[in-house]
Design a protein around this motif. Structure first.
Motif, mmCIF file in Angstrom:
data_model
loop_
_atom_site.group_PDB
_atom_site.id
_atom_site.type_symbol
_atom_site.label_atom_id
_atom_site.label_comp_id
_atom_site.label_asym_id
_atom_site.label_seq_id
_atom_site.Cartn_x
_atom_site.Cartn_y
_atom_site.Cartn_z
ATOM 1 N N ALA A 167 12.253 8.937 -11.481
ATOM 2 C CA ALA A 167 12.264 7.607 -12.085
ATOM 3 C C ALA A 167 13.453 7.511 -13.033
ATOM 4 C CB ALA A 167 10.960 7.349 -12.830
ATOM 5 N N ARG A 168 13.702 6.307 -13.500
ATOM 6 C CA ARG A 168 14.808 6.080 -14.419
ATOM 7 C C ARG A 168 14.264 5.875 -15.829
ATOM 8 N NH1 ARG A 168 16.360 3.116 -9.887
ATOM 9 N NH2 ARG A 168 15.490 1.203 -10.757
ATOM 10 N N ARG A 169 14.891 6.540 -16.777
ATOM 11 C CA ARG A 169 14.449 6.469 -18.152
ATOM 12 C C ARG A 169 14.384 5.007 -18.610
ATOM 13 N NH1 ARG A 169 14.426 10.633 -21.416
ATOM 14 N NH2 ARG A 169 15.964 11.708 -20.112
ATOM 15 N N GLY A 170 13.259 4.622 -19.184
ATOM 16 C CA GLY A 170 13.101 3.281 -19.704
ATOM 17 C C GLY A 170 12.434 2.300 -18.750
ATOM 18 N N GLU A 171 12.336 2.634 -17.447
ATOM 19 C CA GLU A 171 11.688 1.687 -16.546
ATOM 20 C C GLU A 171 10.174 1.796 -16.655
ATOM 21 O OE1 GLU A 171 12.179 2.048 -12.328
ATOM 22 O OE2 GLU A 171 12.161 4.247 -12.391
ATOM 23 N N TRP A 172 9.499 0.713 -16.270
ATOM 24 C CA TRP A 172 8.045 0.694 -16.348
ATOM 25 C C TRP A 172 7.431 1.541 -15.244
ATOM 26 C CZ3 TRP A 172 7.838 -0.888 -20.908
ATOM 27 C CH2 TRP A 172 8.461 -2.043 -21.379
ATOM 28 N N ILE A 173 6.234 2.014 -15.483
ATOM 29 C CA ILE A 173 5.529 2.811 -14.482
ATOM 30 C C ILE A 173 5.347 2.017 -13.189
ATOM 31 C CG2 ILE A 173 3.281 3.832 -13.913
ATOM 32 C CD1 ILE A 173 3.026 4.675 -16.830
ATOM 33 N N ILE A 174 5.048 0.714 -13.291
ATOM 34 C CA ILE A 174 4.794 -0.086 -12.093
ATOM 35 C C ILE A 174 6.050 -0.205 -11.238
ATOM 36 C CG2 ILE A 174 5.311 -2.320 -13.183
ATOM 37 C CD1 ILE A 174 2.938 -3.471 -11.614
ATOM 38 N N ALA A 175 7.230 -0.247 -11.881
ATOM 39 C CA ALA A 175 8.486 -0.326 -11.130
ATOM 40 C C ALA A 175 8.763 0.986 -10.414
ATOM 41 C CB ALA A 175 9.639 -0.690 -12.061
ATOM 42 N N ALA A 176 8.508 2.092 -11.087
ATOM 43 C CA ALA A 176 8.696 3.399 -10.451
ATOM 44 C C ALA A 176 7.743 3.572 -9.278
ATOM 45 C CB ALA A 176 8.488 4.511 -11.480
ATOM 46 N N ALA A 177 6.509 3.088 -9.435
ATOM 47 C CA ALA A 177 5.533 3.187 -8.351
ATOM 48 C C ALA A 177 5.953 2.341 -7.154
ATOM 49 C CB ALA A 177 4.150 2.756 -8.853
ATOM 50 N N ASP A 178 6.501 1.173 -7.410
ATOM 51 C CA ASP A 178 6.950 0.299 -6.318
ATOM 52 C C ASP A 178 8.018 0.969 -5.481
ATOM 53 O OD1 ASP A 178 5.209 -1.713 -6.927
ATOM 54 O OD2 ASP A 178 6.675 -2.987 -7.945
ATOM 55 N N ARG A 179 8.918 1.687 -6.120
ATOM 56 C CA ARG A 179 10.003 2.335 -5.383
ATOM 57 C C ARG A 179 9.520 3.505 -4.553
ATOM 58 N NH1 ARG A 179 13.193 4.921 -7.878
ATOM 59 N NH2 ARG A 179 12.521 4.873 -10.040
ATOM 60 N N THR A 180 8.330 3.986 -4.840
ATOM 61 C CA THR A 180 7.789 5.126 -4.083
ATOM 62 C C THR A 180 6.595 4.723 -3.220
ATOM 63 O OG1 THR A 180 6.425 5.728 -5.996
ATOM 64 C CG2 THR A 180 8.568 6.800 -5.789
ATOM 65 N N ASP A 181 6.445 3.413 -3.001
ATOM 66 C CA ASP A 181 5.387 2.880 -2.130
ATOM 67 C C ASP A 181 3.982 3.222 -2.612
ATOM 68 O OD1 ASP A 181 7.224 1.730 -0.391
ATOM 69 O OD2 ASP A 181 7.456 3.590 0.742
ATOM 70 N N GLU A 182 3.833 3.371 -3.924
ATOM 71 C CA GLU A 182 2.507 3.533 -4.529
ATOM 72 C C GLU A 182 2.130 2.185 -5.138
ATOM 73 O OE1 GLU A 182 0.404 5.938 -4.465
ATOM 74 O OE2 GLU A 182 1.559 7.673 -3.758
ATOM 75 N N TYR A 183 1.341 1.402 -4.419
ATOM 76 C CA TYR A 183 1.090 0.035 -4.856
ATOM 77 C C TYR A 183 0.089 -0.003 -6.006
ATOM 78 C CZ TYR A 183 -0.236 -4.860 -4.931
ATOM 79 O OH TYR A 183 -0.484 -6.146 -5.333
ATOM 80 N N ILE A 184 0.467 -0.724 -7.058
ATOM 81 C CA ILE A 184 -0.418 -0.990 -8.192
ATOM 82 C C ILE A 184 -0.664 -2.492 -8.210
ATOM 83 C CG2 ILE A 184 -0.686 -0.882 -10.698
ATOM 84 C CD1 ILE A 184 1.244 1.487 -10.716
ATOM 85 N N PRO A 185 -1.897 -2.946 -8.172
ATOM 86 C CA PRO A 185 -2.153 -4.395 -8.148
ATOM 87 C C PRO A 185 -1.637 -5.050 -9.427
ATOM 88 C CG PRO A 185 -4.184 -3.184 -8.574
ATOM 89 C CD PRO A 185 -3.158 -2.163 -8.196
ATOM 90 N N ARG A 186 -1.237 -6.311 -9.278
ATOM 91 C CA ARG A 186 -0.700 -7.040 -10.425
ATOM 92 C C ARG A 186 -0.740 -8.526 -10.149
ATOM 93 N NH1 ARG A 186 4.328 -5.479 -8.114
ATOM 94 N NH2 ARG A 186 3.269 -3.483 -7.901
ATOM 95 N N PHE A 187 -0.691 -9.318 -11.224
ATOM 96 C CA PHE A 187 -0.550 -10.761 -11.130
ATOM 97 C C PHE A 187 0.605 -11.259 -11.991
ATOM 98 C CE2 PHE A 187 -5.152 -10.254 -10.175
ATOM 99 C CZ PHE A 187 -5.120 -10.729 -8.882
ATOM 100 N N CYS A 188 0.652 -10.805 -13.242
ATOM 101 C CA CYS A 188 1.661 -11.342 -14.159
ATOM 102 C C CYS A 188 3.005 -10.664 -14.011
ATOM 103 C CB CYS A 188 1.184 -11.245 -15.607
ATOM 104 S SG CYS A 188 1.011 -9.547 -16.220
#
Length: 787
Positions: free
Chosen positions: A31-52
């Motif tokens: 992952a890249r320092r400072g990015e959110w966990i949800i963004a790192a998960a998206d790049r690795t195809d680990e889907y985290i549900p979200r709305f906002c």
């Protein structure tokens, strides 16, 4: 940093200092320092549900649906993944029983007041709330109380409807309006259980970008009027394409149902539009299916256009071309078609020895600007300094405005603006210098002499955004100012903001002026009777050429006029032959945006009537004129382009659907327009600024029912102090005169206009002040008198 693997081998590969290693569900990822966990998960195809959460906007943690478990010093801890940054050695779990229970609880709360009207909701079938209720919900609710009820729907603008009871308060629409568009016209009101999204009292959601809020809304709270109740997702067929409404070239998805285009959505293209579209590009697809489309060839008989066959129309066109004296054929336009269209019409022009050709209509910069060191949109948004010698990009190239605004507010780019009136970028510009038309070079020289500005220009890359800001003055004034910048900052690159969708491609592929014979010169030659056959390729000189008198005389003086168009315009309705052209979404091909990026345009519906692609019309004329090239398909055109245009094979493969495209580096050989000395302004006169607005009487806008009523009324805007000097009340009619004529127009005050200038929107109907503009004048001065 030196690393040792399990075998004891030393890895001396330098590691990115911003890289961190985390574990998501037992899988180690970078992952890249400072990015959110949800963004790192998206790049690795680990889907985290979200709305906002939206990757192009700030995180606010409103919905709490993206809760995950992170291993901390005190054991597992529930955190919001859209607001928790990654850290070295972090262990993240997204599917523990605790996480699942929390997500089920959030869905249950969101559905407590949701109306559950999926069968009649436009979002049904593509709704994240609907999908996640199935995938992450509990399956049943403990809430049995009466749900909230509101009036539905509320038309918060001409294009957007609001169903408040469906809103889950995710803050996406309000964040977009505030952060991205800069039009904070929609916001939360009330408190607690009564919190809702609304516009301000008496203020509609009149943003150029309102349709984006519909696309990013995770429920059916915001719906688009043109699409409402038109189709269901499972009814739709879709194809990726490119918007050609302006020259930004935004990536889109075109969706159709029953052979009718019903919706256009933005695609997140990193180098171009980031998923955003302006409302004009999003909704003017309605013109494709308009009843006013030209569906059959037309030929003039007894002063009227009547339907005829393709064979008769093509033969009449070929006959006119055969009978024309050498050097008396002219071609105007071609920028509204594809690269393939422009290329084959240029081949036809070459075969006939046509030297009079121009894809522009004397309303842009000279084609020679494309030969300068070119910048991309990404270059501009990553530059230290952007110098604006251009029109108001919010009105003419809206998504470029969004990109530059984001670069200034979040990327640290400093915008230096030289303008004749306030623009959409003025509030965020680092320096904004107002000057009269004709004073651009003087303003630039003054800026360059400022030590602070000079230091800023020396601090990093400089990009000049260059375009035609004023149709009532010579393009040479802008080119002179551009020369001054490039002389002072030789390393600066230029982003040419030419107007029409494929103007750069048309100019580069053969429809550029030869020997200085541009559109104005062609019309002047036609007015003198020296043009025996004038071909209009989607061009409407009577509406688009700034010098209306020149356009009228040119069209009247041409002996024979052939129009290749989708509608009967003010110009094509006077043609001797009208050949119906396939429109946007009715043909395949490629287009080139303002930075030179070639991307694909796709056919999604059958062309109206007997309409044909422009390249096919050119191929048939080539055959009738004895220059048969053997072209029978689009593949044949592309094969010829590959053999003729350097690197076209690679460009074409990179322009496939789903691709961000490749750069076309061919530059036209064009003569540079020389600036003309600008006379001083008489203190009793006003210097005219004639500029475009997003909503005008453009053909596709006028034939799109959702947009047709958005064009304003014609008028003139001057500084309040000047209005007082004239001695007339706001909104009153005044007489505007100069040596070329006079007109009566309503005048209004505006502090955005400097003293001594008069701002006149272009193409808003009568009265048309283009009658006071002459191409030979470096600027246009008028006298304003009360009636």
């Amino acid at each position: 940093m030196t690393a040792v693997d399990e075998s004891g081998t030393v890895d001396d590969t330098p590691r990115d200092p911003d890289a961190v290693s985390i574990t998501i569900n037992g899988r180690t990822v970078e992952a890249r320092r400072g990015e959110w966990i949800i963004a790192a998960a998206d790049r690795t195809d680990e889907y985290i549900p979200r709305f906002c959460y939206h990757p192009r906007m700030s995180s606010v943690g409103m919905c709490r649906q993206c809760l995950v478990e992170v291993e901390g010093p005190r054991g597992p801890m529930m955190v919001v993944s859209c607001m928790t940054p990654v850290a070295e050695g972090q262990v993240v779990r997204t599917d523990t029983p605790q996480v699942k229970r929390a997500q089920e609880g959030m869905i249950e709360l969101l559905l407590a007041n949701h109306p559950l009207d999926c069968p009649v909701c436009d979002k049904g079938g593509e709704c994240p709330l609907q999908d996640q209720a199935f995938s992450h919900g509990a399956g049943e609710s403990r809430f049995v109380e009466e749900k909230r009820h509101y009036e539905k729907p509320i038309p918060i603008s001409d294009l957007v409807q609001l169903d408040r009871e469906r809103c889950i308060l995710c803050d996406r629409c309000t964040r977009f309006a505030d952060e991205v568009a800069g039009d904070a016209l929609i916001h939360f009101v009330q408190r607690g259980n009564n919190t809702q999204v609304l516009t301000f009292p008496g203020e509609p959601f009149a943003s150029h970008f309102s349709g984006n809020t519909v696309q990013i809304c995770p429920v059916g709270a915001l719906t688009a009027t043109p699409y409402r109740f038109k189709a269901r997702p499972w009814d739709l067929e879709q194809q990726e394409s490119t918007c050609t409404t302006c020259s930004v070239g935004c990536r889109t998805v075109v969706q159709s149902s029953r052979d009718e285009v019903v919706r256009v959505l933005g695609v997140d293209s990193e180098p171009v539009n980031h998923g955003w579209l302006c409302d004009r590009g999003r909704f003017d697809f309605q013109a494709t299916g308009a009843d006013a489309r030209v569906e059959q060839p037309l030929i003039a008989r007894d002063g009227e256009l009547v339907e005829t066959t393709w064979a008769a129309a093509l033969e009449a066109t070929a006959r006119a071309m055969r009978m024309a004296a050498p050097g008396s054929i002219a071609v105007l336009g071609g920028a509204r078609g594809t690269n393939e269209d422009a290329f084959l019409w240029a081949r036809l022009a070459d075969a006939l020895g046509v030297t009079m050709r121009d894809a522009q209509l004397d309303d842009g910069l000279p084609a020679s600007v494309l030969a300068l060191a070119s910048a991309t949109i990404a270059d501009a948004c990553g530059a230290s300094t952007v110098i604006m010698l251009a029109p108001d990009v919010k009105e003419e190239l809206p998504v470029l405005h969004l990109r530059l605004r984001d670069a200034a507010l979040r990327g640290g780019t400093r915008i230096v603006e030289i303008t004749s009136h306030d623009t959409g970028l003025t509030p965020i510009a680092w320096r904004s210098v107002t000057c009269e038309p004709g004073g651009q070079r003087t303003a630039v020289e003054g800026l360059l002499a400022d030590p602070e500005v000079a230091a800023q220009l020396a601090s990093g890359p400089v990009v000049v955004v260059a375009g035609r800001p004023n149709l009532a003055e010579s393009a040479g004034n802008v080119m002179s100012a551009l020369d001054a910048v490039l002389a002072s900052v030789p390393s600066a690159t230029v982003l040419p903001v030419l107007r029409r969708g494929n103007v750069r491609g048309a100019l580069a592929l053969g429809l550029a002026p030869r020997g200085g014979v541009d559109a104005a010169r062609i019309l002047a030659e036609a007015a003198l009777g020296r043009v025996e056959c004038l071909v209009l390729l989607g061009a409407d000189p009577l509406a688009d050429v700034p010098d209306a008198d020149l356009a009228r005389r040119g069209l009247a003086g041409a002996r024979y006029v052939v129009a290749v168009d989708t509608f009967l315009t003010s110009s094509s309705s006077r043609a001797d032959v009208v050949l119906p052209a396939a429109g946007w979404a009715e043909k395949d091909g490629t287009t080139t945006n303002l930075e030179g990026r070639v991307t694909g345009v796709s056919r999604r519906v059958v062309a109206r009537g007997t309409s044909r692609p422009d390249w096919m019309i050119a191929a048939e004329l080539l055959s009738l004129l004895g220059h048969d090239s053997g072209i029978t398909s689009l593949d044949d055109v592309r094969a010829l382009m590959t053999a003729s245009v350097t690197g076209w094979a690679g460009i074409l493969s990179a322009a496939a659907p789903g691709s961000d495209g490749e750069m076309l580096t061919v530059a036209p050989d064009a003569v540079r327009e020389q600036p003309v000395a600008v006379p001083p302004r008489n203190s009793y006169e006003f210097r005219v600024v004639m500029s475009r607005r997003l909503w005008d009487r453009a053909v596709r806008t006028s034939h799109s029912p959702a947009l047709a009523g958005l064009a304003g009324e014609p008028g003139m805007w001057i500084h309040p102090g000047d209005l007082e000097r004239i001695g007339t009340p706001a909104g009153a009619a005044v007489r505007v005169t100069n040596a070329h004529g006079s007109a009566v127009v309503r005048v209004s005050p505006s502090t955005a206009v400097p003293r001594g200038c008069a701002l006149v929107p272009f193409n808003l109907g009568d009265p048309d002040l283009r009658d006071l503009v002459r191409r030979v004048d470096p600027v246009t001065d008028v006298r304003i008198e009360s009636i």
